[in-house]
Design a protein around this motif. Structure first.
Motif, PDB file in Angstrom:
ATOM      1  N   GLN A 265       0.818  -1.215   0.000  1.00 35.10           N
ATOM      2  CA  GLN A 265       0.000   0.000   0.000  1.00 35.10           C
ATOM      3  C   GLN A 265       0.852   1.266   0.000  1.00 35.10           C
ATOM      4  N   ARG A 266       2.152   1.137   0.338  1.00 35.56           N
ATOM      5  CA  ARG A 266       3.028   2.300   0.403  1.00 35.56           C
ATOM      6  C   ARG A 266       4.260   2.058  -0.459  1.00 35.56           C
ATOM      7  N   PRO A 267       4.831   3.109  -1.029  1.00 36.38           N
ATOM      8  CA  PRO A 267       6.037   2.936  -1.856  1.00 36.38           C
ATOM      9  C   PRO A 267       7.278   2.745  -0.983  1.00 36.38           C
ATOM     10  N   ALA A 268       8.216   2.006  -1.503  1.00 31.66           N
ATOM     11  CA  ALA A 268       9.496   1.794  -0.827  1.00 31.66           C
ATOM     12  C   ALA A 268      10.525   1.403  -1.877  1.00 31.66           C
ATOM     13  N   ASN A 269      11.781   1.360  -1.457  1.00 34.36           N
ATOM     14  CA  ASN A 269      12.870   1.074  -2.381  1.00 34.36           C
ATOM     15  C   ASN A 269      13.761  -0.028  -1.800  1.00 34.36           C
ATOM     16  N   TYR A 270      14.583  -0.593  -2.661  1.00 33.94           N
ATOM     17  CA  TYR A 270      15.510  -1.611  -2.202  1.00 33.94           C
ATOM     18  C   TYR A 270      16.893  -1.382  -2.797  1.00 33.94           C
TER      19      TYR A 270
ATOM     20  N   ASN B 222      30.727  -5.072  -5.610  1.00 36.11           N
ATOM     21  CA  ASN B 222      30.802  -5.131  -7.064  1.00 36.11           C
ATOM     22  C   ASN B 222      29.913  -4.034  -7.631  1.00 36.11           C
ATOM     23  N   PRO B 223      30.472  -2.976  -8.194  1.00 34.96           N
ATOM     24  CA  PRO B 223      29.639  -1.856  -8.663  1.00 34.96           C
ATOM     25  C   PRO B 223      28.696  -2.245  -9.791  1.00 34.96           C
ATOM     26  N   ARG B 224      29.045  -3.273 -10.574  1.00 38.11           N
ATOM     27  CA  ARG B 224      28.186  -3.673 -11.685  1.00 38.11           C
ATOM     28  C   ARG B 224      26.957  -4.452 -11.222  1.00 38.11           C
ATOM     29  N   LYS B 225      26.966  -4.920  -9.991  1.00 35.85           N
ATOM     30  CA  LYS B 225      25.822  -5.675  -9.475  1.00 35.85           C
ATOM     31  C   LYS B 225      25.135  -4.958  -8.320  1.00 35.85           C
ATOM     32  N   THR B 226      25.313  -3.660  -8.248  1.00 37.10           N
ATOM     33  CA  THR B 226      24.629  -2.858  -7.237  1.00 37.10           C
ATOM     34  C   THR B 226      23.393  -2.231  -7.863  1.00 37.10           C
ATOM     35  N   ILE B 227      22.224  -2.494  -7.284  1.00 37.33           N
ATOM     36  CA  ILE B 227      20.952  -2.043  -7.843  1.00 37.33           C
ATOM     37  C   ILE B 227      20.195  -1.260  -6.786  1.00 37.33           C
ATOM     38  N   LEU B 228      19.683  -0.094  -7.166  1.00 35.35           N
ATOM     39  CA  LEU B 228      18.835   0.724  -6.307  1.00 35.35           C
ATOM     40  C   LEU B 228      17.626   1.156  -7.111  1.00 35.35           C
ATOM     41  N   GLN B 229      16.445   0.654  -6.753  1.00 35.49           N
ATOM     42  CA  GLN B 229      15.234   0.996  -7.498  1.00 35.49           C
ATOM     43  C   GLN B 229      13.996   0.697  -6.656  1.00 35.49           C
ATOM     44  N   PRO B 230      12.811   1.134  -7.099  1.00 38.67           N
ATOM     45  CA  PRO B 230      11.579   0.913  -6.328  1.00 38.67           C
ATOM     46  C   PRO B 230      11.231  -0.570  -6.236  1.00 38.67           C
ATOM     47  N   LEU B 231      10.578  -0.927  -5.149  1.00 35.36           N
ATOM     48  CA  LEU B 231      10.151  -2.306  -4.963  1.00 35.36           C
ATOM     49  C   LEU B 231       9.085  -2.715  -5.966  1.00 35.36           C
TER      50      LEU B 231
ATOM     51  N   THR C   8      15.489   6.674  -0.763  1.00 31.92           N
ATOM     52  CA  THR C   8      16.627   6.304  -1.614  1.00 31.92           C
ATOM     53  C   THR C   8      17.909   6.969  -1.126  1.00 31.92           C
ATOM     54  N   GLU C   9      17.788   8.148  -0.509  1.00 36.79           N
ATOM     55  CA  GLU C   9      18.970   8.836   0.017  1.00 36.79           C
ATOM     56  C   GLU C   9      19.590   8.020   1.156  1.00 36.79           C
ATOM     57  N   TRP C  10      18.739   7.467   2.028  1.00 33.78           N
ATOM     58  CA  TRP C  10      19.256   6.649   3.131  1.00 33.78           C
ATOM     59  C   TRP C  10      19.962   5.412   2.585  1.00 33.78           C
TER      60      TRP C  10
END
Length: 454
Positions: A214-219, A360-369, A337-339
């Motif tokens: 019900q709420r947005p979050a990131n991973y 590993n910088p090539r396998k680092t992912i930051l995006q919405p759930l 996302t800043e945290w």
């Protein structure tokens, strides 16, 4: 007066399960060895499993221990004489500990060539290994090196069967004390914490932080660069020594940890496959103090001890509520996302400073759930958890081209894998259709196939 000492002889069955787990112990005395019984005390029952004894101390003579077991189809071997299962050596190691480690080691490998060769002279091999361990003369033997190409090329270093028994022996003694210190979100190579546990736990965390979507979050998903070949054994030894204080067990632990398999190994398979493994991922390209051999139980356990430092930092240093790790892949969840970006920087700095590792910088992912989280072969999306598409494609292709004698085992293995996902009916239906085309019958709920009868 001349006094003759009579040595006791105990027999120990090395093939059937241990007495304290699956059998009843029956202790009898040889004729003439027990004192005369008083008529006021009736003997105990002679039912199988009861203990025949006297009310007073045992008299001189020979006592023979036999083991009553369940009927089994397991091939029997001769009995091993001394040491008995309850005989304790000065090294804080009992023979039954070594036998239990052997049973653990052979559990899923009994029909392998190395296990059968060891079992052919089981009593002698276990006794020789026991004597080496107690005397402090044990040294690991030759390793077997080969290359696997799926899912990607990598070196595998498999220890000899007798060395794998020692790995289980060490693991059985020291692992529980470390498991008690691991966080609940540390998975892989821990009892009852496999891929299914990891996928379900991450899904629960996702539902928690999003309030059931019900709420947005990131991973933030991260992976360590060249993890196994970059582990610093000197740092790892310090982490292990904190909780393994017994001198003999610590010495055995160091023998296994600092053993360099590159000094004595046998290369199996095509030598040309080694060229497929990138140089920075080869154990042979690193100094002796770096790297653990992939393929041994000890390496998997040591890796968890190594990264437990990361787990503790994330949970107590960053105070992250939603975090999970499977080997060197880990995921953090947060609304900001800043945290997450700041957390990645602090984790990278911690790894380099404390563990001599890096992300590993090539396998680092930051995006919405909402886009889905790909973790341990499953993809967690709103209201469903599915199998990774690449995994499904590989499964369908292998079933389509598998040999007839391998089809039954492979198909049921993939059915079990696909069933771990909550939304897998469509995937299992595709697998079932392929099996029907090849003449196999599939259970109505699409959970298994049956052997084809001629």
């Amino acid at each position: 007066m001349e006094v003759k000492a009579v040595m006791s002889e105990r027999s120990f069955n090395l093939v059937v399960p241990l007495a304290h787990k699956a059998t009843d112990m029956l202790i009898t005395e040889t004729p003439g060895s027990a004192p005369e019984r008083s008529g006021a005390v009736s003997p105990l029952s002679t039912r199988q499993g009861d203990v025949r004894s006297t009310m007073g101390p045992p008299g001189p003579g020979i006592r023979t221990s036999t083991t009553a077991t369940r009927t089994t189809t397991t091939r029997t071997t001769s009995f091993a004489l001394e040491p008995s299962a309850d005989w304790s050596a000065p090294a804080d190691l009992t023979f039954s500990d070594l036998v239990q480690a052997y049973f653990d080691c052979r559990r899923t490998k009994r029909n392998s060539a190395s296990a059968l060769a060891f079992e052919a002279s089981l009593e002698r091999n276990l006794r020789d290994l026991y004597d080496e361990l107690v005397a402090g003369a044990y040294q690991p033997g030759r390793s077997i090196c080969f290359v696997i190409t799926h899912p990607k090329p990598r070196e595998v270093w498999a220890a000899e069967f007798r060395d794998r028994v020692v790995h289980h022996l060490l693991n059985n003694r020291i692992a529980p004390r470390f498991y008690a210190r691991f966080i609940a979100d540390s998975c892989a190579c821990i009892p009852r914490r496999g891929t299914l546990y990891a996928g379900q736990r991450l899904e629960d965390k996702v539902r928690s932080i999003t309030q059931n979507w019900q709420r947005p979050a990131n991973y933030l998903k991260c992976d360590l660069a060249n993890f196994f070949v970059s582990i610093d054994k000197r740092i790892l030894a310090g982490l292990l020594d904190r909780h393994v204080t017994e001198p003999w067990w610590r010495a055995l632990m160091h023998t296994i940890l600092f053993h360099d398999p590159r000094q004595n190994f046998e290369l199996r398979g095509e030598a040309s496959l080694l060229a497929l493994v990138p140089r920075h991922k080869r154990l042979t390209e690193h100094p002796a103090h770096l790297g653990l051999p992939i393929g041994n139980l000890s390496s998997q356990f040591f890796a968890n001890v190594y990264l437990n430092e990361l787990d503790q930092f994330v949970k107590h240093g960053l105070r992250a509520r939603h975090y999970i790790r499977y080997v060197d892949d880990f995921v953090l969840l947060h609304e900001s996302t800043e945290w997450l970006s700041q957390a990645r920087q602090r984790i990278d700095a911690f790894l380099q400073e404390k563990l001599a590792a890096q992300l590993n910088p090539r396998k680092t992912i930051l995006q919405p759930l909402s886009r889905g989280v790909d973790f341990v072969g499953q993809v967690i999306k709103p209201w469903r958890r599915t199998t990774r598409r690449k995994t499904l494609s590989v499964a369908l292709d292998r079933i389509k081209h598998a040999d007839a004698d391998e089809l039954f085992e492979s198909a049921n293995s993939y059915f079990g894998l696909l069933r771990q996902a909550t939304h897998s009916h469509h995937d299992r239906a595709q697998l079932a259709n392929l099996l029907r085309d090849r003449g196999h019958t599939v259970k109505a709920d699409l959970t298994k196939t049956y052997r084809r009868t001629l």
